[in-house]
Write a protein that holds these residues in place. Structure first.
Motif, PDB file in Angstrom:
ATOM      1  N   PRO A 564      47.298  30.778  28.692  1.00 19.61           N
ATOM      2  CA  PRO A 564      46.302  31.645  29.338  1.00 19.61           C
ATOM      3  C   PRO A 564      44.877  31.195  29.037  1.00 19.61           C
ATOM      4  CG  PRO A 564      47.166  32.702  27.386  1.00 19.61           C
ATOM      5  CD  PRO A 564      47.968  31.440  27.553  1.00 19.61           C
ATOM      6  N   LEU A 565      43.992  31.544  29.966  1.00 13.39           N
ATOM      7  CA  LEU A 565      42.556  31.389  29.751  1.00 13.39           C
ATOM      8  C   LEU A 565      42.004  32.710  29.217  1.00 13.39           C
ATOM      9  CD1 LEU A 565      41.542  29.643  33.117  1.00 13.39           C
ATOM     10  CD2 LEU A 565      42.163  28.552  30.954  1.00 13.39           C
ATOM     11  N   ILE A 566      40.914  32.630  28.481  1.00 14.67           N
ATOM     12  CA  ILE A 566      40.314  33.866  27.961  1.00 14.67           C
ATOM     13  C   ILE A 566      39.947  34.804  29.111  1.00 14.67           C
ATOM     14  CG2 ILE A 566      38.361  34.813  26.675  1.00 14.67           C
ATOM     15  CD1 ILE A 566      38.257  32.273  25.055  1.00 14.67           C
ATOM     16  N   CYS A 567      39.486  34.217  30.221  1.00 16.82           N
ATOM     17  CA  CYS A 567      39.027  35.039  31.342  1.00 16.82           C
ATOM     18  C   CYS A 567      40.170  35.647  32.144  1.00 16.82           C
ATOM     19  CB  CYS A 567      38.125  34.223  32.260  1.00 16.82           C
ATOM     20  SG  CYS A 567      38.931  32.763  32.945  1.00 16.82           S
ATOM     21  N   ASP A 568      41.433  35.206  31.903  1.00 19.62           N
ATOM     22  CA  ASP A 568      42.548  35.739  32.688  1.00 19.62           C
ATOM     23  C   ASP A 568      42.691  37.246  32.519  1.00 19.62           C
ATOM     24  OD1 ASP A 568      43.046  33.252  33.632  1.00 19.62           O
ATOM     25  OD2 ASP A 568      44.887  32.897  32.473  1.00 19.62           O
ATOM     26  N   SER A 569      42.446  37.739  31.309  1.00 22.08           N
ATOM     27  CA  SER A 569      42.584  39.181  31.086  1.00 22.08           C
ATOM     28  C   SER A 569      41.532  39.958  31.875  1.00 22.08           C
ATOM     29  CB  SER A 569      42.463  39.497  29.592  1.00 22.08           C
ATOM     30  OG  SER A 569      41.222  39.015  29.084  1.00 22.08           O
ATOM     31  N   LEU A 570      40.396  39.317  32.137  1.00 24.06           N
ATOM     32  CA  LEU A 570      39.337  39.944  32.937  1.00 24.06           C
ATOM     33  C   LEU A 570      39.740  39.980  34.410  1.00 24.06           C
ATOM     34  CD1 LEU A 570      36.487  41.126  32.496  1.00 24.06           C
ATOM     35  CD2 LEU A 570      35.559  38.842  32.892  1.00 24.06           C
ATOM     36  N   SER A 571      40.263  38.847  34.915  1.00 26.74           N
ATOM     37  CA  SER A 571      40.668  38.776  36.319  1.00 26.74           C
ATOM     38  C   SER A 571      41.908  39.612  36.597  1.00 26.74           C
ATOM     39  CB  SER A 571      40.940  37.322  36.712  1.00 26.74           C
ATOM     40  OG  SER A 571      39.788  36.525  36.564  1.00 26.74           O
ATOM     41  N   ALA A 572      42.820  39.680  35.619  1.00 25.99           N
ATOM     42  CA  ALA A 572      44.068  40.423  35.817  1.00 25.99           C
ATOM     43  C   ALA A 572      43.887  41.918  35.649  1.00 25.99           C
ATOM     44  CB  ALA A 572      45.124  39.917  34.847  1.00 25.99           C
ATOM     45  N   GLY A 573      42.722  42.346  35.192  1.00 26.98           N
ATOM     46  CA  GLY A 573      42.466  43.770  35.050  1.00 26.98           C
ATOM     47  C   GLY A 573      42.828  44.336  33.701  1.00 26.98           C
ATOM     48  N   ASP A 574      43.261  43.480  32.759  1.00 28.13           N
ATOM     49  CA  ASP A 574      43.574  43.979  31.418  1.00 28.13           C
ATOM     50  C   ASP A 574      42.315  44.430  30.693  1.00 28.13           C
ATOM     51  OD1 ASP A 574      45.981  41.305  31.141  1.00 28.13           O
ATOM     52  OD2 ASP A 574      46.250  43.369  31.865  1.00 28.13           O
ATOM     53  N   ILE A 575      41.204  43.792  31.001  1.00 31.64           N
ATOM     54  CA  ILE A 575      39.899  44.211  30.498  1.00 31.64           C
ATOM     55  C   ILE A 575      39.048  44.579  31.707  1.00 31.64           C
ATOM     56  CG2 ILE A 575      37.807  43.504  29.280  1.00 31.64           C
ATOM     57  CD1 ILE A 575      39.469  41.600  27.637  1.00 31.64           C
ATOM     58  N   SER A 576      38.517  45.774  31.721  1.00 29.89           N
ATOM     59  CA  SER A 576      37.719  46.225  32.867  1.00 29.89           C
ATOM     60  C   SER A 576      36.306  45.667  32.775  1.00 29.89           C
ATOM     61  CB  SER A 576      37.665  47.755  32.912  1.00 29.89           C
ATOM     62  OG  SER A 576      38.956  48.288  33.093  1.00 29.89           O
ATOM     63  N   PRO A 577      35.845  45.005  33.832  1.00 33.79           N
ATOM     64  CA  PRO A 577      34.479  44.461  33.796  1.00 33.79           C
ATOM     65  C   PRO A 577      33.449  45.571  33.963  1.00 33.79           C
ATOM     66  CG  PRO A 577      35.443  44.083  35.941  1.00 33.79           C
ATOM     67  CD  PRO A 577      36.522  44.707  35.107  1.00 33.79           C
ATOM     68  N   CYS A 578      32.276  45.335  33.453  1.00 33.60           N
ATOM     69  CA  CYS A 578      31.151  46.245  33.665  1.00 33.60           C
ATOM     70  C   CYS A 578      30.493  45.876  34.992  1.00 33.60           C
ATOM     71  CB  CYS A 578      30.154  46.122  32.515  1.00 33.60           C
ATOM     72  SG  CYS A 578      28.642  47.075  32.765  1.00 33.60           S
TER      73      CYS A 578
END
Length: 697
Positions: A564-578
């Motif tokens: 995985p890439l660090i940003c994958d959790s951001l794109s996959a919705g695991d971390i909600s962006p501001c």
């Protein structure tokens, strides 16, 4: 030739013809409007009116028909009104569509028609042979050696039949330089006209073209030599009958006052709409006063422009100042409230009829809406109106500025943050928005002006420009990330006011040269993309694009087996962006890309157990990821999104940003390399297939 006419011409006593030709295609002006025109001409020092409305059917199509008793009454009243205002009424007839020049019966019909008009009190005439086919019929070919000979023979005969009037105008078929074969000086048609037309007949000429941008002294000297007399300029600089979307409200210009002593006269053929012609006629009058008869000007124009005797800018200001007073005059019942009239009340047993006495009786109570108060129209409003509807070959200053600003904002939005232009971009976007707002306010004040006749002539034009400016304004706001894109820009089923031109516009857009003659040149159009802030409803669309791009491309490793890439959790919705650090890209189909960022990437790295040294996070604490669907072939939208995010991240106090990419993702690697600001960095412990690129802020 009569002795008096001959004497006048020999002594050069004929006055310079200056005024208006009603010679456009479309609805003719009313008798009341023409009478108002005569009054204005007298006030402004003009002396001529040429009656030649193309769609008055007894002027052109049915030229043989005599006027009825009612029509005769109207024409007599019109000719009398012109005479009362010291305006020379020139009656023009246009028989060229179907006249047989060699027929004595046809020539007799022409004489009979002009004799009738002469009985109405008219003393000046004109024969027009413009905008007709040049092929002669068989009978005329036997009688005349050329088309020019045929026209000249009939014109001379009619001129003499009418007693050689002091003012008699002839409009040739080749009435501008661009029509002459091979050129003006060698045109057999013009040479024949110049040689054979009687010297008491003046010739109309529009200049280098039908609608001439400029008319030079040299060009007039050339045609005068060929015609053997100075021409009368039929000036189409303010004509708009060839384009229903144009209105010309700029000043009379690009005709040096040195022309005046070299011409027999100048007549403007202005806009089809009567009331907007105030500026065209007023500024022509100012031009004519500049050096009439070679004397010093009695109007102080200054010497800041090329012509020391006439300033178009100052002439325009004079015209607009006077026009503003016209706007303020209530021209029909139901205008602004007036003080109540004091009428003597007569005794009557009957209930009096209720009528508008001019009083405003309603007074709002506490908590009720106040009465609407219209803001008065200003001189600046009229300056803006003129700038937006200037002249056929140029826009006014404000219009040019708006086009230049929109072009700059569109082309520089994507690189503003990268090149430290964010502040400039925002400042210029605000300036553009302020100019758009000025157009809206001008529209509102014009709509509330007391003189409704002027407004009704202007309304379609100002409504159209307000709508177009509104679309451009919404587009710039979208480029700046201020809210969702305009529905008119993005919808696949827009309201009809969201696109222009109807069938004619669609024909033009299909032609290869469409846009080549725009007064403001800009690069060819590409697809329209709109950038906006991320909102929670976009989560599923971002996930869809993320999954689609993970599986895209030949030879890619299945997603489940990739580190995985660090940003994958951001794109996959695991971390909600501001939303402050997340942008969505849309095209006409829908969401087609995104750019997401975290100001602090440590929690996301910990989530996938990625060990990155503190020194890397100290220099590049923030994370960014960008993804676009394959249908987005233009890199500019992605550059724009990154620029906006970098600007926001910098504002948060971050020192730098990094991103992770797979070595197999050649498309995004090429993109970041071409950006120029992101460079490869060495990060210990990265999986073999993953690269890191970063930029300092």
């Amino acid at each position: 030739m009569s002795n008096s006419s001959s004497a006048k011409r020999q002594t050069g006593a004929r006055r310079f013809l200056s005024g208006v030709v009603e010679g456009f295609y479309g609805r003719p002006w009313t008798m009341e409007q023409r009478t108002e025109l005569f009054n204005r001409e007298q006030q402004w020092g003009l002396n001529t009116y040429l009656y030649a409305p193309k769609d008055d059917y007894k002027h052109r199509m049915y030229w043989r028909d005599l006027y009825s008793a009612e029509e005769a009454k109207q024409l007599m009243a019109l000719i009398s009104a012109a005479q009362q205002h010291n305006v020379d009424f020139i009656y023009a007839i246009s028989p060229g569509l179907d006249i047989t020049f060699s027929s004595t019966k046809e020539v007799a019909a022409l004489k009979r028609k002009l004799d009738q008009v002469k009985e109405f009190g008219c003393r000046s005439f004109s024969l027009l042979f413009d905008d007709i086919e040049t092929e002669m019929c068989a009978a005329d070919k036997q009688a005349f050696s050329s088309f020019a000979h045929a026209q000249v023979a009939v014109t001379n005969e009619v001129f003499q039949h009418l007693g050689e009037p002091d003012t008699f105008l002839f409009c040739p078929t080749d009435y501008c330089a661009s029509f002459c074969t091979p050129n003006v000086s060698k045109s057999s048609y013009l040479l024949t006209v110049g040689e054979m037309l009687l010297p008491g007949i003046d010739i109309l000429w529009t200049g280098p073209k039908v609608v001439s941008h400029k008319i030079s002294v040299e060009s007039i000297e050339e045609v005068s030599s060929v015609l053997r007399r100075p021409p009368v300029i039929w000036d189409n600089i303010h004509a708009n009958d060839y384009d229903p979307q144009r209105l010309l409200l700029g000043p009379y210009k690009d005709r040096p006052t040195e022309l005046i002593p070299k011409l027999r006269g100048v007549l403007t053929n202005p806009n089809c709409e009567f009331y907007p012609n105030f500026v065209a006629i007023h500024t022509l009058a100012t031009w004519c006063k500049a050096t009439a008869n070679g004397e010093p000007s009695d109007v102080d124009m200054g010497d800041e422009e090329q012509d020391p005797c006439y300033s178009p800018h100052k002439a325009l200001t004079l015209a607009l100042t006077d026009w503003l007073q016209e706007f303020m005059r209530t021209d029909q019942p139901g205008g602004p409230c007036r003080p109540p009239a004091r009428l003597k009340k007569e005794s009557s047993d009957e209930e009096p009829m209720q009528t508008d006495m001019g009083e405003c009786s309603y007074v709002p109570g506490p908590g009720e809406n106040p009465l609407y108060t219209a803001e008065p129209l200003t001189l600046d409003d009229l300056r803006l109106l003129s700038d937006l509807f200037y002249l056929p070959y140029e826009h006014g200053t404000t219009a040019r500025t708006m086009l230049q600003e929109l072009d700059w904002l569109k082309n520089n939005g994507c690189t503003a943050a990268e090149t430290d232009k964010t502040e400039e971009w925002c400042s210029r976007a605000q300036r553009f928005d302020d100019m758009c707002e000025a157009v809206v306010q001008m529209f509102n004040r014009l709509s509330n002006a007391p003189n409704r006749s002027i407004l009704y002539d202007l309304y379609n034009y100002i409504c159209d420009i307000k709508s177009g400016v509104g679309l451009a304004r919404a587009y710039v706001k979208t480029l700046g990330g201020q809210g969702r894109p305009s529905a008119q820009l993005m919808s696949d089923d827009p309201e009809p006011w969201g696109f222009r031109g109807g069938l004619s516009g669609e024909f033009q857009r299909m032609l290869p040269g469409h846009g080549n003659r725009d007064l403001f040149r800009y690069p060819p159009m590409t697809a329209v993309y709109c950038m906006r802030p991320y909102c929670p409803e976009d989560k599923m669309e971002v996930q869809r694009i993320f999954r689609q791009m993970q599986g895209a491309g030949e030879g890619k490793v299945p997603p489940m087996t990739q580190p995985p890439l660090i940003c994958d959790s951001l794109s996959a919705g695991d971390i909600s962006p501001c939303s402050q650090y997340a942008l969505i890209l849309e095209d006409e189909i829908g969401v087609c890309g995104y750019a997401l960022a975290l100001t602090d990437a440590k929690p996301a790295a910990a989530k996938i157990q990625r060990a990155i040294s503190d020194s890397v996070f100290e220099e590049f604490p923030s994370l960014i990821t960008v993804q676009l669907l394959p249908r987005v072939t233009d890199p500019s939208p992605a550059k724009h999104m990154i620029g906006r995010l970098l600007s926001s991240i910098r504002s948060s106090g971050s020192r730098g940003v990094f991103c992770e990419l797979r070595q197999s993702d050649q498309r995004m690697l090429d993109f970041y390399n071409k950006l120029g600001s992101f460079k490869l960095i060495q990060v210990a412990g990265l999986p073999r297939d993953i690269l890191a690129m970063a930029t300092s802020l």
